[in-house]
Design a protein around this motif. Structure first.
Motif, PDB file in Angstrom:
ATOM      1  N   GLU A   1       8.194   2.400 -12.901  1.00  0.00           N
ATOM      2  CA  GLU A   1       7.484   1.112 -12.866  1.00  0.00           C
ATOM      3  C   GLU A   1       6.563   1.001 -11.658  1.00  0.00           C
ATOM      4  N   VAL A   2       5.423   0.375 -11.881  1.00  0.00           N
ATOM      5  CA  VAL A   2       4.491   0.078 -10.785  1.00  0.00           C
ATOM      6  C   VAL A   2       4.749  -1.364 -10.364  1.00  0.00           C
ATOM      7  N   LYS A   3       5.052  -1.563  -9.076  1.00  0.00           N
ATOM      8  CA  LYS A   3       5.305  -2.913  -8.583  1.00  0.00           C
ATOM      9  C   LYS A   3       3.965  -3.614  -8.364  1.00  0.00           C
ATOM     10  N   ILE A   4       3.778  -4.728  -9.034  1.00  0.00           N
ATOM     11  CA  ILE A   4       2.529  -5.483  -8.916  1.00  0.00           C
ATOM     12  C   ILE A   4       2.720  -6.555  -7.855  1.00  0.00           C
ATOM     13  N   SER A   5       1.837  -6.559  -6.884  1.00  0.00           N
ATOM     14  CA  SER A   5       1.898  -7.554  -5.818  1.00  0.00           C
ATOM     15  C   SER A   5       1.384  -8.888  -6.366  1.00  0.00           C
ATOM     16  N   ASP A   6       2.028  -9.980  -5.944  1.00  0.00           N
ATOM     17  CA  ASP A   6       1.586 -11.306  -6.397  1.00  0.00           C
ATOM     18  C   ASP A   6       0.494 -11.871  -5.487  1.00  0.00           C
ATOM     19  N   ARG A   7       0.005 -11.050  -4.590  1.00  0.00           N
ATOM     20  CA  ARG A   7      -1.042 -11.489  -3.662  1.00  0.00           C
ATOM     21  C   ARG A   7      -2.354 -11.671  -4.415  1.00  0.00           C
ATOM     22  N   LYS A   8      -3.198 -12.533  -3.904  1.00  0.00           N
ATOM     23  CA  LYS A   8      -4.492 -12.829  -4.531  1.00  0.00           C
ATOM     24  C   LYS A   8      -5.645 -12.128  -3.821  1.00  0.00           C
ATOM     25  N   ASP A   9      -5.323 -11.158  -2.965  1.00  0.00           N
ATOM     26  CA  ASP A   9      -6.368 -10.454  -2.230  1.00  0.00           C
ATOM     27  C   ASP A   9      -6.571  -9.055  -2.812  1.00  0.00           C
ATOM     28  N   GLU A  10      -7.225  -8.187  -2.048  1.00  0.00           N
ATOM     29  CA  GLU A  10      -7.533  -6.839  -2.513  1.00  0.00           C
ATOM     30  C   GLU A  10      -6.281  -6.036  -2.836  1.00  0.00           C
ATOM     31  N   ILE A  11      -5.209  -6.279  -2.108  1.00  0.00           N
ATOM     32  CA  ILE A  11      -3.963  -5.552  -2.355  1.00  0.00           C
ATOM     33  C   ILE A  11      -3.397  -5.945  -3.716  1.00  0.00           C
ATOM     34  N   GLY A  12      -3.435  -7.220  -4.054  1.00  0.00           N
ATOM     35  CA  GLY A  12      -2.996  -7.664  -5.379  1.00  0.00           C
ATOM     36  C   GLY A  12      -3.859  -7.046  -6.468  1.00  0.00           C
ATOM     37  N   THR A  13      -5.164  -7.006  -6.240  1.00  0.00           N
ATOM     38  CA  THR A  13      -6.089  -6.394  -7.206  1.00  0.00           C
ATOM     39  C   THR A  13      -5.790  -4.906  -7.347  1.00  0.00           C
ATOM     40  N   LEU A  14      -5.538  -4.229  -6.220  1.00  0.00           N
ATOM     41  CA  LEU A  14      -5.229  -2.800  -6.233  1.00  0.00           C
ATOM     42  C   LEU A  14      -3.969  -2.512  -7.042  1.00  0.00           C
ATOM     43  N   THR A  15      -2.898  -3.242  -6.803  1.00  0.00           N
ATOM     44  CA  THR A  15      -1.645  -2.970  -7.506  1.00  0.00           C
ATOM     45  C   THR A  15      -1.768  -3.300  -8.993  1.00  0.00           C
TER      46      THR A  15
ATOM     47  N   ILE B   1       0.846  -1.199   0.000  1.00  0.00           N
ATOM     48  CA  ILE B   1       0.000   0.000   0.000  1.00  0.00           C
ATOM     49  C   ILE B   1       0.882   1.250   0.000  1.00  0.00           C
ATOM     50  N   ARG B   2       1.949   1.227   0.749  1.00  0.00           N
ATOM     51  CA  ARG B   2       2.888   2.354   0.779  1.00  0.00           C
ATOM     52  C   ARG B   2       3.537   2.527  -0.593  1.00  0.00           C
ATOM     53  N   GLU B   3       3.912   1.421  -1.255  1.00  0.00           N
ATOM     54  CA  GLU B   3       4.511   1.508  -2.584  1.00  0.00           C
ATOM     55  C   GLU B   3       3.529   2.118  -3.588  1.00  0.00           C
ATOM     56  N   VAL B   4       2.262   1.698  -3.523  1.00  0.00           N
ATOM     57  CA  VAL B   4       1.244   2.257  -4.417  1.00  0.00           C
ATOM     58  C   VAL B   4       1.052   3.744  -4.113  1.00  0.00           C
ATOM     59  N   THR B   5       1.020   4.102  -2.844  1.00  0.00           N
ATOM     60  CA  THR B   5       0.849   5.508  -2.456  1.00  0.00           C
ATOM     61  C   THR B   5       2.012   6.348  -2.978  1.00  0.00           C
ATOM     62  N   ASP B   6       3.233   5.845  -2.819  1.00  0.00           N
ATOM     63  CA  ASP B   6       4.412   6.572  -3.320  1.00  0.00           C
ATOM     64  C   ASP B   6       4.344   6.716  -4.839  1.00  0.00           C
ATOM     65  N   ARG B   7       3.921   5.643  -5.519  1.00  0.00           N
ATOM     66  CA  ARG B   7       3.826   5.685  -6.989  1.00  0.00           C
ATOM     67  C   ARG B   7       2.724   6.639  -7.438  1.00  0.00           C
ATOM     68  N   MET B   8       1.627   6.699  -6.666  1.00  0.00           N
ATOM     69  CA  MET B   8       0.547   7.643  -6.991  1.00  0.00           C
ATOM     70  C   MET B   8       1.039   9.083  -6.861  1.00  0.00           C
ATOM     71  N   THR B   9       1.874   9.333  -5.885  1.00  0.00           N
ATOM     72  CA  THR B   9       2.446  10.672  -5.722  1.00  0.00           C
ATOM     73  C   THR B   9       3.271  11.033  -6.945  1.00  0.00           C
ATOM     74  N   LEU B  10       4.081  10.098  -7.429  1.00  0.00           N
ATOM     75  CA  LEU B  10       4.867  10.346  -8.642  1.00  0.00           C
ATOM     76  C   LEU B  10       3.954  10.591  -9.841  1.00  0.00           C
ATOM     77  N   LEU B  11       2.883   9.815  -9.939  1.00  0.00           N
ATOM     78  CA  LEU B  11       1.934   9.987 -11.048  1.00  0.00           C
ATOM     79  C   LEU B  11       1.286  11.366 -10.984  1.00  0.00           C
ATOM     80  N   SER B  12       0.947  11.815  -9.779  1.00  0.00           N
ATOM     81  CA  SER B  12       0.319  13.137  -9.634  1.00  0.00           C
ATOM     82  C   SER B  12       1.274  14.249 -10.049  1.00  0.00           C
ATOM     83  N   GLN B  13       2.564  13.958 -10.082  1.00  0.00           N
ATOM     84  CA  GLN B  13       3.573  14.929 -10.508  1.00  0.00           C
ATOM     85  C   GLN B  13       3.918  14.764 -11.988  1.00  0.00           C
ATOM     86  N   GLY B  14       3.176  13.877 -12.673  1.00  0.00           N
ATOM     87  CA  GLY B  14       3.363  13.727 -14.114  1.00  0.00           C
ATOM     88  C   GLY B  14       4.265  12.580 -14.530  1.00  0.00           C
ATOM     89  N   ASP B  15       4.726  11.778 -13.600  1.00  0.00           N
ATOM     90  CA  ASP B  15       5.621  10.664 -13.935  1.00  0.00           C
ATOM     91  C   ASP B  15       4.808   9.438 -14.328  1.00  0.00           C
TER      92      ASP B  15
END
Length: 191
Positions: free
Chosen positions: A68-82, A50-64
Protein backbone atom coordinates in the motif's frame (compact mmCIF):
# COMPACT_ATOMS: atom_id res chain seq x y z
CA UNK A 1 22.08 63.93 37.87
CA UNK A 2 23.89 61.98 40.42
CA UNK A 3 25.32 58.54 39.83
CA UNK A 4 24.51 56.09 42.52
CA UNK A 5 27.35 53.84 43.37
CA UNK A 6 27.02 50.58 45.10
CA UNK A 7 29.39 49.06 47.58
CA UNK A 8 31.71 47.87 44.86
CA UNK A 9 31.73 51.07 42.88
CA UNK A 10 29.32 49.84 40.17
CA UNK A 11 26.63 52.24 39.17
CA UNK A 12 22.98 51.28 39.10
CA UNK A 13 22.89 51.85 35.35
CA UNK A 14 25.74 49.42 34.82
CA UNK A 15 23.96 46.83 36.97
CA UNK A 16 20.73 47.28 35.00
CA UNK A 17 22.62 46.95 31.73
CA UNK A 18 24.23 43.74 32.93
CA UNK A 19 20.87 42.32 34.07
CA UNK A 20 19.29 43.27 30.75
CA UNK A 21 22.11 41.62 28.82
CA UNK A 22 21.77 38.43 30.88
CA UNK A 23 17.99 38.47 30.40
CA UNK A 24 18.42 38.97 26.65
CA UNK A 25 20.90 36.08 26.50
CA UNK A 26 18.52 33.84 28.45
CA UNK A 27 15.59 34.84 26.20
CA UNK A 28 17.74 34.21 23.13
CA UNK A 29 18.77 30.78 24.40
CA UNK A 30 15.16 29.85 25.26
CA UNK A 31 14.02 31.09 21.84
CA UNK A 32 16.69 29.00 20.15
CA UNK A 33 15.64 25.88 22.07
CA UNK A 34 11.95 26.44 21.30
CA UNK A 35 12.79 27.23 17.66
CA UNK A 36 14.90 24.08 17.39
CA UNK A 37 12.10 21.92 18.83
CA UNK A 38 9.52 23.50 16.50
CA UNK A 39 11.83 23.16 13.48
CA UNK A 40 12.50 19.52 14.40
CA UNK A 41 8.78 18.81 14.53
CA UNK A 42 8.17 20.59 11.24
CA UNK A 43 11.11 18.83 9.58
CA UNK A 44 9.81 15.47 10.80
CA UNK A 45 6.36 16.32 9.44
CA UNK A 46 7.91 17.13 6.06
CA UNK A 47 10.52 14.37 5.93
CA UNK A 48 8.36 11.45 7.12
CA UNK A 49 5.97 11.34 4.12
CA UNK A 50 8.87 11.88 1.71
CA UNK A 51 10.78 9.03 3.35
CA UNK A 52 7.68 6.79 3.10
CA UNK A 53 7.32 7.60 -0.61
CA UNK A 54 11.04 6.96 -1.15
CA UNK A 55 10.82 3.59 0.62
CA UNK A 56 7.72 2.68 -1.42
CA UNK A 57 9.49 3.71 -4.65
CA UNK A 58 12.32 1.35 -3.75
CA UNK A 59 9.82 -1.49 -3.37
CA UNK A 60 8.23 -0.54 -6.70
CA UNK A 61 11.63 -0.59 -8.41
CA UNK A 62 11.96 -4.18 -7.15
CA UNK A 63 8.64 -5.13 -8.75
CA UNK A 64 6.32 -4.77 -5.76
CA UNK A 65 3.00 -3.29 -6.87
CA UNK A 66 0.96 -4.70 -3.97
CA UNK A 67 2.32 -2.86 -0.92
CA UNK A 68 0.00 0.00 0.00
CA UNK A 69 1.02 3.58 -0.72
CA UNK A 70 0.30 5.84 2.25
CA UNK A 71 -1.47 8.97 1.02
CA UNK A 72 -0.76 12.09 3.03
CA UNK A 73 -3.82 14.16 3.97
CA UNK A 74 -1.78 17.33 3.54
CA UNK A 75 -2.96 19.93 1.03
CA UNK A 76 0.53 20.94 -0.09
CA UNK A 77 3.06 19.50 -2.54
CA UNK A 78 3.70 16.50 -0.30
CA UNK A 79 0.00 15.58 -0.35
CA UNK A 80 -0.01 15.98 -4.14
CA UNK A 81 3.14 13.84 -4.41
CA UNK A 82 1.76 10.96 -2.34
CA UNK A 83 -1.61 11.03 -4.13
CA UNK A 84 0.03 11.03 -7.58
CA UNK A 85 2.37 8.21 -6.57
CA UNK A 86 -0.59 6.19 -5.25
CA UNK A 87 -2.39 6.68 -8.58
CA UNK A 88 0.74 5.63 -10.49
CA UNK A 89 1.13 2.41 -8.51
CA UNK A 90 -2.57 1.58 -8.88
CA UNK A 91 -2.38 2.15 -12.66
CA UNK A 92 0.70 -0.08 -12.95
CA UNK A 93 -1.03 -2.73 -10.86
CA UNK A 94 -4.12 -2.67 -13.11
CA UNK A 95 -1.94 -2.91 -16.26
CA UNK A 96 -0.01 -5.87 -14.88
CA UNK A 97 -3.15 -7.69 -13.71
CA UNK A 98 -4.85 -7.13 -17.09
CA UNK A 99 -1.81 -8.34 -19.06
CA UNK A 100 -1.60 -11.37 -16.76
CA UNK A 101 -5.31 -12.11 -17.29
CA UNK A 102 -5.07 -11.80 -21.09
CA UNK A 103 -2.01 -14.05 -21.25
CA UNK A 104 -3.73 -16.61 -19.00
CA UNK A 105 -6.79 -16.58 -21.29
CA UNK A 106 -4.57 -17.06 -24.35
CA UNK A 107 -2.75 -19.96 -22.67
CA UNK A 108 -6.15 -21.55 -22.00
CA UNK A 109 -6.94 -21.25 -25.71
CA UNK A 110 -9.33 -18.29 -25.50
CA UNK A 111 -8.37 -15.94 -28.30
CA UNK A 112 -11.60 -13.97 -27.99
CA UNK A 113 -10.26 -12.17 -24.91
CA UNK A 114 -9.20 -8.53 -24.98
CA UNK A 115 -7.42 -6.09 -22.64
CA UNK A 116 -9.86 -4.30 -20.34
CA UNK A 117 -7.65 -1.95 -18.29
CA UNK A 118 -7.67 1.76 -19.05
CA UNK A 119 -4.17 2.02 -20.52
CA UNK A 120 -2.97 5.65 -20.59
CA UNK A 121 -0.03 7.55 -22.02
CA UNK A 122 2.87 5.46 -23.26
CA UNK A 123 1.10 2.34 -21.99
CA UNK A 124 -1.43 2.62 -24.84
CA UNK A 125 1.28 1.06 -27.04
CA UNK A 126 1.22 -2.05 -24.82
CA UNK A 127 -2.54 -2.38 -25.28
CA UNK A 128 -2.16 -1.90 -29.05
CA UNK A 129 0.52 -4.60 -29.11
CA UNK A 130 -1.73 -7.02 -27.19
CA UNK A 131 -4.59 -6.29 -29.62
CA UNK A 132 -2.23 -6.86 -32.58
CA UNK A 133 -0.98 -10.14 -31.11
CA UNK A 134 -4.53 -11.36 -30.55
CA UNK A 135 -5.57 -10.34 -34.08
CA UNK A 136 -2.49 -12.06 -35.56
CA UNK A 137 -3.13 -15.24 -33.55
CA UNK A 138 -6.79 -15.25 -34.57
CA UNK A 139 -5.76 -14.75 -38.21
CA UNK A 140 -3.17 -17.53 -38.01
CA UNK A 141 -5.58 -19.97 -36.41
CA UNK A 142 -8.26 -19.02 -38.91
CA UNK A 143 -5.80 -19.81 -41.71
CA UNK A 144 -4.87 -23.09 -40.02
CA UNK A 145 -8.57 -23.97 -39.68
CA UNK A 146 -9.13 -23.20 -43.37
CA UNK A 147 -6.14 -25.33 -44.35
CA UNK A 148 -7.32 -28.11 -42.07
CA UNK A 149 -10.72 -28.06 -43.76
CA UNK A 150 -9.03 -28.23 -47.18
CA UNK A 151 -6.86 -31.16 -46.06
CA UNK A 152 -9.94 -32.87 -44.63
CA UNK A 153 -11.85 -32.37 -47.89
CA UNK A 154 -8.88 -33.66 -49.89
CA UNK A 155 -8.63 -36.66 -47.58
CA UNK A 156 -12.35 -37.36 -48.07
CA UNK A 157 -11.91 -37.14 -51.84
CA UNK A 158 -8.84 -39.37 -51.67
CA UNK A 159 -10.75 -41.86 -49.54
CA UNK A 160 -13.68 -41.85 -51.96
CA UNK A 161 -11.27 -42.34 -54.87
CA UNK A 162 -9.55 -45.18 -53.05
CA UNK A 163 -12.94 -46.84 -52.39
CA UNK A 164 -13.90 -46.49 -56.04
CA UNK A 165 -10.55 -47.91 -57.08
CA UNK A 166 -10.93 -50.77 -54.61
CA UNK A 167 -14.43 -51.49 -55.84
CA UNK A 168 -13.19 -51.38 -59.44
CA UNK A 169 -10.33 -53.73 -58.58
CA UNK A 170 -12.79 -56.12 -56.92
CA UNK A 171 -15.05 -56.00 -59.96
CA UNK A 172 -12.07 -56.58 -62.26
CA UNK A 173 -10.94 -59.52 -60.13
CA UNK A 174 -14.43 -60.95 -60.36
CA UNK A 175 -14.47 -60.42 -64.12
CA UNK A 176 -11.05 -62.00 -64.47
CA UNK A 177 -12.27 -64.94 -62.40
CA UNK A 178 -15.33 -65.34 -64.62
CA UNK A 179 -13.18 -65.06 -67.72
CA UNK A 180 -10.79 -67.68 -66.35
CA UNK A 181 -13.73 -69.99 -65.61
CA UNK A 182 -15.13 -69.45 -69.10
CA UNK A 183 -11.72 -70.10 -70.67
CA UNK A 184 -11.40 -73.23 -68.57
CA UNK A 185 -14.82 -74.43 -69.72
CA UNK A 186 -14.03 -73.74 -73.33
CA UNK A 187 -10.73 -75.52 -72.91
CA UNK A 188 -12.47 -78.56 -71.49
CA UNK A 189 -15.01 -78.54 -74.29
CA UNK A 190 -12.30 -78.43 -76.89
CA UNK A 191 -10.34 -81.18 -75.42
Amino acid sequence: MKKLRGSRGVTLTETLCTVLIVLLLICGAVSMVIGSVLMGRYATRVVKPIREVTDRMTLLSQGDVNTEVKISDRKDEIGTLTAAFHETVEALKSYILDIKRVLHEISDGNLQTAPQADFRGEFIDIRSSMDNILNALNGTFSDILGTTEQVSNSADQFSAGAQTLSQGATEQASSVEELAATISEISMDIS
